[in-house]
Enzyme design. Sequence first.
Site, PDB file in Angstrom:
ATOM      1  N   HIS A 184     -24.832 -12.722 -24.054  1.00 18.85           N
ATOM      2  CA  HIS A 184     -24.899 -12.564 -25.515  1.00 18.85           C
ATOM      3  C   HIS A 184     -23.821 -13.374 -26.248  1.00 18.85           C
ATOM      4  CE1 HIS A 184     -28.047  -9.626 -25.286  1.00 18.85           C
ATOM      5  NE2 HIS A 184     -27.320  -8.742 -24.620  1.00 18.85           N
ATOM      6  N   ASP A 220     -32.819 -10.588 -17.835  1.00 18.31           N
ATOM      7  CA  ASP A 220     -32.250  -9.359 -18.388  1.00 18.31           C
ATOM      8  C   ASP A 220     -33.254  -8.782 -19.395  1.00 18.31           C
ATOM      9  OD1 ASP A 220     -29.281  -8.001 -18.841  1.00 18.31           O
ATOM     10  OD2 ASP A 220     -30.484  -7.964 -20.679  1.00 18.31           O
ATOM     11  N   HIS A 222     -32.749  -7.831 -22.282  1.00 16.09           N
ATOM     12  CA  HIS A 222     -32.458  -8.258 -23.646  1.00 16.09           C
ATOM     13  C   HIS A 222     -32.384  -9.776 -23.725  1.00 16.09           C
ATOM     14  CE1 HIS A 222     -30.674  -4.240 -22.987  1.00 16.09           C
ATOM     15  NE2 HIS A 222     -31.326  -3.981 -24.100  1.00 16.09           N
ATOM     16  N   ASP A 310     -31.661  -4.272 -16.221  1.00 17.68           N
ATOM     17  CA  ASP A 310     -31.892  -3.213 -17.207  1.00 17.68           C
ATOM     18  C   ASP A 310     -33.340  -3.160 -17.699  1.00 17.68           C
ATOM     19  OD1 ASP A 310     -31.430  -5.640 -18.424  1.00 17.68           O
ATOM     20  OD2 ASP A 310     -29.902  -4.914 -19.811  1.00 17.68           O
TER      21      ASP A 310
HETATM   22 ZN   LIG Z   1     -29.454  -6.339 -21.173  1.00 15.21          ZN
END
Ligand SMILES: [Zn+2]
Length: 374
Positions: A184, A220, A222, A310
């Site tokens: 991120h 991932d 996200h 995740d």
């Molecule tokens: Zn994540």
Amino acid sequence: MIVTATAAGGEGRVSLPVPVVWSEDCLRHEPAWEVWLGVRDPGTEVPARALALRDALSAAGAPVVPAREHDDTVLRAVHDPALVDHLAQVWAEWSAAGLPGEYGRDRVVPYVFPTPGLLGALPLRTPPAVHGRAGLFCYDTMTLVGPGSWAAIRGAVDTALTAADLVSGGERLAYALCRPPGHHVTRSAYGGSCYLNNAAVAAQALRDAGAGRVAVLDIDAHHGNGTQAIFYERADVWYGSLHVDPGAGWFPHYAGYADERGSGPGAGANRNLPLAPGTGDDGWLAALDVLCDEIRERDADALVVSLGVDAAVGDPESPLRVTEDGYREAGRRIGSLGPAVFIQEGGYDLASLGPLVVATIDGAAGWGTTTTRG
Ligand SMILES: [Zn+2]
């Protein structure tokens, strides 16, 4: 180089022949909290994650390799040096300002952010007060810095660079047990429980070591907005991600949409496949195949995998429903693409994240010899 290697675990498992790069420093980052929607919640990005991963991989027979110290050359090419300096110093400055001792502020949390709407035509200044300056480099309130954070943040970069060295040196696969995670983080701003972009640093290191074209595949749950942003205008590093649709209410909210395709020289070298909440193995693997096909078409010389687990059905941080078999199959498909550096990103269910990563790496290691699914 390889200092410890445990025997293969029980259950007749074949020893896992993929080096696991590890830094003890990763345990020193204790964010303790995240301020989410105005409330201080216990964080899920905890040191126990790293121990669960190391122990599971070690029990599966993977050799554990210590991270080697690297200088800042690649790190400061990928990131704004001012961000690196800020992270290295902010806890000491926060402490010197008396914020933990006199005011009970035991972690660095920004409270004011210099958005374009605030500044208008004004220049972006660097406020002298550390509590004002904190928001200059951080874009959320859930990515806290404490006394041991910098050692872990920098150790994660060394972990990624060591794994990249192994693949540049001829290993087909290497796994970097990076904590805290990194995808991120943009060139000059951190957030999303991430501080420096380990995957982007690994990709740049592979380029510097001679790989002409590098692909970063982000699985991932996200979207890796930071990695996307770092390479958005570059043709030499392709970025592809499958993730829960940010438009359905999920972090990072402002990035990860399908129409973000890169710009300038990087036009066409960015690919996002947002998935509906509730997507399970079939939909997730079908999206993965789209990205794998694109990587093959681009004839990438080396691959970086942002491996978050995740997306798993039991994870508290996302609504995707991928199984352990799904991750194993993903590993098998990714393993067929060529040399790969796996970088640990998210994954927060302490009971299952170890087996999920083992399944993925085992799938990648055995792609040529196993056919578990049609
Ligand atoms: Zn994540």
